[in-house]
Design a protein around this motif. Structure first.
Motif, short mmCIF file in Angstrom:
data_model
loop_
_atom_site.label_atom_id
_atom_site.label_comp_id
_atom_site.label_asym_id
_atom_site.label_seq_id
_atom_site.Cartn_x
_atom_site.Cartn_y
_atom_site.Cartn_z
N PHE A 419 2.60 9.00 1.73
CA PHE A 419 2.66 10.24 0.94
C PHE A 419 4.13 10.61 0.75
O PHE A 419 4.89 10.65 1.72
N PHE A 420 4.51 10.88 -0.50
CA PHE A 420 5.89 11.33 -0.74
C PHE A 420 5.89 12.72 -1.36
O PHE A 420 5.18 13.00 -2.32
N HIS A 421 6.73 13.59 -0.78
CA HIS A 421 6.90 14.96 -1.29
C HIS A 421 8.10 14.99 -2.23
O HIS A 421 9.23 14.79 -1.80
N HIS A 422 7.85 15.27 -3.50
CA HIS A 422 8.95 15.36 -4.48
C HIS A 422 9.59 16.75 -4.45
O HIS A 422 10.61 16.96 -5.11
N THR A 423 8.99 17.66 -3.72
CA THR A 423 9.53 19.02 -3.60
C THR A 423 10.20 19.17 -2.23
O THR A 423 10.29 18.24 -1.45
N VAL A 450 4.69 9.51 5.98
CA VAL A 450 4.94 10.70 5.17
C VAL A 450 6.44 10.81 4.98
O VAL A 450 7.21 10.81 5.96
N SER A 451 6.88 10.92 3.73
CA SER A 451 8.31 10.90 3.45
C SER A 451 8.73 12.11 2.63
O SER A 451 7.94 12.66 1.85
N PHE A 452 9.99 12.49 2.81
CA PHE A 452 10.57 13.66 2.15
C PHE A 452 11.95 13.26 1.62
O PHE A 452 12.44 12.17 1.90
N GLY A 509 9.90 9.76 7.10
CA GLY A 509 11.10 9.25 6.45
C GLY A 509 11.79 10.30 5.62
O GLY A 509 11.18 11.26 5.15
N ALA A 510 13.11 10.13 5.45
CA ALA A 510 13.91 10.94 4.53
C ALA A 510 14.48 9.97 3.50
O ALA A 510 15.39 9.20 3.80
N GLY A 734 12.41 3.57 -4.10
CA GLY A 734 11.07 3.01 -4.07
C GLY A 734 10.91 1.90 -3.04
O GLY A 734 9.91 1.84 -2.31
N LYS A 735 11.91 1.03 -2.96
CA LYS A 735 11.85 -0.07 -1.99
C LYS A 735 11.87 0.47 -0.56
O LYS A 735 11.15 -0.02 0.31
N ASP A 736 12.70 1.49 -0.32
CA ASP A 736 12.78 2.08 1.02
C ASP A 736 11.45 2.71 1.41
O ASP A 736 11.02 2.63 2.57
N PHE A 737 10.79 3.36 0.44
CA PHE A 737 9.51 3.99 0.76
C PHE A 737 8.48 2.94 1.13
O PHE A 737 7.77 3.07 2.14
N LEU A 738 8.36 1.90 0.33
CA LEU A 738 7.38 0.86 0.62
C LEU A 738 7.67 0.17 1.95
O LEU A 738 6.76 -0.20 2.69
N GLU A 739 8.96 0.01 2.25
CA GLU A 739 9.33 -0.60 3.53
C GLU A 739 8.87 0.29 4.68
O GLU A 739 8.37 -0.19 5.70
#
Length: 750
Positions: A419-423, A450-452, A509-510, A734-739
């Motif tokens: 899950f990524f928070h764009h806010t 869960v990433s921010f 993640g940040a 995007g790559k960091d999130f998938l990793e």
């Protein structure tokens, strides 16, 4: 018809994750299967379980070793039973005073009035304790070789359950009780069919070994309960099929599902037929996300669309671009326009948006709208469940889909959820004003990752989780490698990387979103763009340009900035005739009435300042209240001396990064970025000038500092900013999130 009355720790909450998921799904999907929690816990410590979306809500809760019984939904006492128990309690103060003379026992603090609970040591005189308790017409209950409870005579788990079964008129032959410690023995004394789950306390095993109504399971916890359901004939029909799922090999090319309220294209109606067109709203994230499917990776993009645009026989599953993305399809969720408006433009923007950005006075909570929000989230989850291959990766975007993980984990426990928070994500004291905070946090805790944008939001999230459930921090990392720490408002020195809540381990993640450098470079190299830049430079010759680009929204602080600019002109007459503010303000989506008043106030403020200072050859503020094509915005970036980006709050702010990207690509990268301390991007960009948008003096000082900055320092700052923005672009994000999702350690199996 069946009623499962089960202990919690070691029983219903014990065993393998796969068996628990199996049992919980069974209970949730069988309407004639009732559930009763029967526990030694105090009621307060049971409450967090009721907010975990993976755990079924019980019909009744018997807690405090049988001394408390409540409705599982309302938590109201079952008065007919509770009042009788209350009358049996002795004077707890006299009882405790009498017991104080017995060595080897220590009070155990439990959140229930009158309950007398102790730890006891080996060798304690239990007969003396029983004699004292008997004098008060109480029983002594021992458990696990160390816990001692004194309860009113005849009050225990089994007795209270028996009263409840009689009260609700449930057939006794359809009751199954389950436990794992001697504390649960009274459940089996009821005569109901029972199961002592695997690895039960030896004292319980000994006590039930000659009881015909009790089955001794080999599997632990939930697995033992499932075993018993297969053993006892009346419950066999409820036992789930034991079909084995053939798992796919863990390959790097696993199916990826993008779950976004937006599709990667827009649909319009031409000549009465639906037609796909590129997204009308520029969004660098969508092309980046599509890029993950360039290699032929299998995937599905799930998004909503207005049903009326899709035609009479809509094709809800269609290739996005079969040539470029041969294995990627769009899975469209058709919704009436009024449903989309209520879900996104009304409820999400009125309840969640102001709360996320700490404007709590503007928040409006409507419980009917929340039910509609749940309905839409469930539709998304069901579509994911239908489209996903076994073990697929699921990437959910943004707060308007907060509840999707809860529904999805119930339907497909095999999926890996990110899950990524764009806010932004607010502090605990702000977030917790949301009436449905328990449900939302419970849903997010079903994610593997869960990433921010920045570490501060991660820590805010962790604080919120800690206010909801016992939370173990597994690992932390230093934030200083990529982010500012003590030197700015949103700085923080360390960030939590992994937490454990109950059975779930969640990776955090940040990962701030970057700009699409490839696209910006392509546009800047275009001859039409170069011509547009030359034209703008000629039109603004002799002027110093301050640029502000934002969407009309109170969180962006547009009025505060305009008012500060007016004060700046009052205090600095030397800039009259030469300094112009170009303010591009994009209108909000249609139907968002919350912004109409802001627009009126903003236009009045601009008109007042221009009316006071404008001359035939100078307009202090050039205000564009319209959507400006991205290519044109880039041209404005190129000619602006200062980008004045001053939101009151902002999750990140891509405009600041876009300005830096364009300036860094120019032959003469001369420009200054002034950014709000409360924009997430401020902690990534140490060479920008930071300003406090809540303080008009700080806004004016920040602008003045940018205007008087030496050219050598301006270029050096811009060079350093460009290096950061160019490195941490949208592709890297995007790559960091998938990793991060791949590294998530939680394993959910079906």
């Amino acid at each position: 018809m069946m009623l499962l009355a089960t202990d919690l720790d070691g029983t219903f909450l014990g065993g393998s994750i796969s068996k628990k998921r199996q049992l919980y799904r069974l209970i949730r999907t069988q309407p004639d299967l009732k559930l009763v929690f029967v526990t030694g816990r105090g009621l307060e410590t049971v409450l967090p379980l009721l907010h975990d979306p993976t755990i079924p809500i019980p019909h009744y809760i018997i807690s405090d070793v049988g001394a408390t019984v409540v409705d599982g939904t309302t938590l109201e006492p079952i008065a007919a039973i509770q009042s009788e128990i209350e009358q049996r309690w002795p004077d707890e103060y006299l009882l405790k005073q009498h017991l104080a003379s017995i060595p080897g026992i220590r009070p155990q603090e439990v959140p229930q009035q009158r309950r007398c609970s102790f730890f006891y040591d080996d060798g304690v005189d239990l007969d003396a304790i029983r004699e004292i308790a008997g004098g008060y017409q109480c029983d002594v209950l021992l458990s696990a070789g160390k816990y001692l409870d004194i309860l009113p005579g005849g009050v225990n788990k089994g007795a209270t359950l028996k009263r409840l079964i009689g009260l609700i008129g449930f057939p006794e032959e359809r009751v199954l009780v389950a436990g794992d410690t001697f504390n649960d023995f009274s459940l089996f004394e009821t005569g109901y069919k029972g199961v002592a789950v695997g690895r039960s306390e030896p004292a319980l095993i000994t006590a039930v070994e000659n009881m015909d109504n009790v089955f001794q399971a080999t599997k632990e916890g939930a697995g033992g309960i499932l075993e018993a359901m297969r053993h006892f004939e009346p419950f066999r029909k409820y036992h789930p099929n034991q079909e084995k799922v053939t798992k796919k090999k863990d390959i790097s090319n696993k199916q990826l599902l993008m779950v976004y309220h937006r599709l990667p294209f827009d649909i319009v109606v031409e000549d009465g037929k639906p037609k796909r067109i590129p997204p009308r709203s520029p969004n660098g994230i969508i092309p980046s996300l599509l890029g993950f499917f360039n290699t032929g990776r299998p995937g599905v993009w799930i998004g909503e669309e207005v049903a009326g645009l899709l035609g009479d026989n809509p094709e809800l599953s269609q290739y996005i671009d079969k040539e470029r993305y041969p294995n990627l399809k769009a899975s469209i969720i058709p919704l009436p326009k009024k449903d989309i408006d209520l879900f996104y433009r009304v409820f999400s923007k009125e309840a969640f948006w102001p709360t996320i950005f700490s404007f709590i006075s503007k928040a409006q909570f409507n419980h009917d709208h929340w039910q509609h929000y749940l309905k839409i989230n469930k539709l998304f989850a069901e579509r994911v469940a239908a489209e996903a291959e076994h073990g697929a990766y699921v990437w959910i975007h943004e707060y308007n889909l907060w509840m999707v993980p809860a529904y999805m984990r119930q339907l497909r426990p095999d999926l890996k959820i990110g899950f990524f928070h764009h806010t932004a994500f607010p502090p605990a004291d702000i977030f917790n004003i949301i009436p449905w905070r328990h449900e939302i946090i419970g849903s997010l805790l079903q994610c593997d990752f869960v990433s921010f944008h920045i570490p501060r939001y991660v820590e805010n999230f962790v604080d919120v989780v800690k206010s909801h459930a016992p939370t173990k921090v597994i690992s932390r990392v230093n934030a200083a490698k990529q982010f500012l720490t003590y030197s700015c408002a949103l700085g923080i020195d360390q960030m939590t990387k992994q937490i454990a809540v109950g059975d779930n381990t969640i990776r955090l993640g940040a990962q701030p979103v970057g700009v699409n450098m490839q696209n910006i470079r392509r546009i800047c190299e275009n001859e039409e763009t170069k011509s547009r830049i030359d034209t703008l430079r000629q039109q603004t010759a002799g002027k110093r340009i301050v640029l502000s680009v934002e969407r009309l929204d109170y969180v962006k602080g547009p009025l505060e900035k305009i008012q500060a600019f007016g004060e700046f002109l009052d205090q600095h007459p030397e800039y009259h005739g030469t300094l112009e503010l170009i303010n591009i303000c994009t209108p909000p989506s249609q139907g968002m009435k919350v912004y109409e008043r802001i627009q009126e106030e903003l236009e009045q403020a601009v008109g007042k300042i221009n009316g006071k200072y404008a001359s035939m050859d100078w307009t202090p503020i050039r205000f564009f209240f319209r959507s400006v094509p991205f290519e044109e915005v880039l041209a404005y970036y190129a000619i602006a001396d200062v980008a004045w980006i001053t939101p009151l709050r902002d999750g990140l702010n891509l405009v600041a990064k876009e300005y830096v990207a364009v300036k860094g690509l120019q032959e003469d990268p001369d420009g200054v970025l002034v950014i709000s301390e409360f924009a997430g991007a401020s902690v990534e960009l140490p060479h920008a000038i930071r300003t406090n948008p809540y303080d008009s003096q700080s806004l004016k000082d920040g602008l003045h500092n940018a205007l008087v900055l030496d050219i050598t320092e301006r270029k050096l700052r811009m060079q350093r900013l460009f290096e950061t923005v160019n490195h941490y672009d949208v592709q890297r994000w995007g790559k960091d999130f998938l990793e991060g999702l791949k590294k998530a350690t939680t394993v959910h199996t079906s």
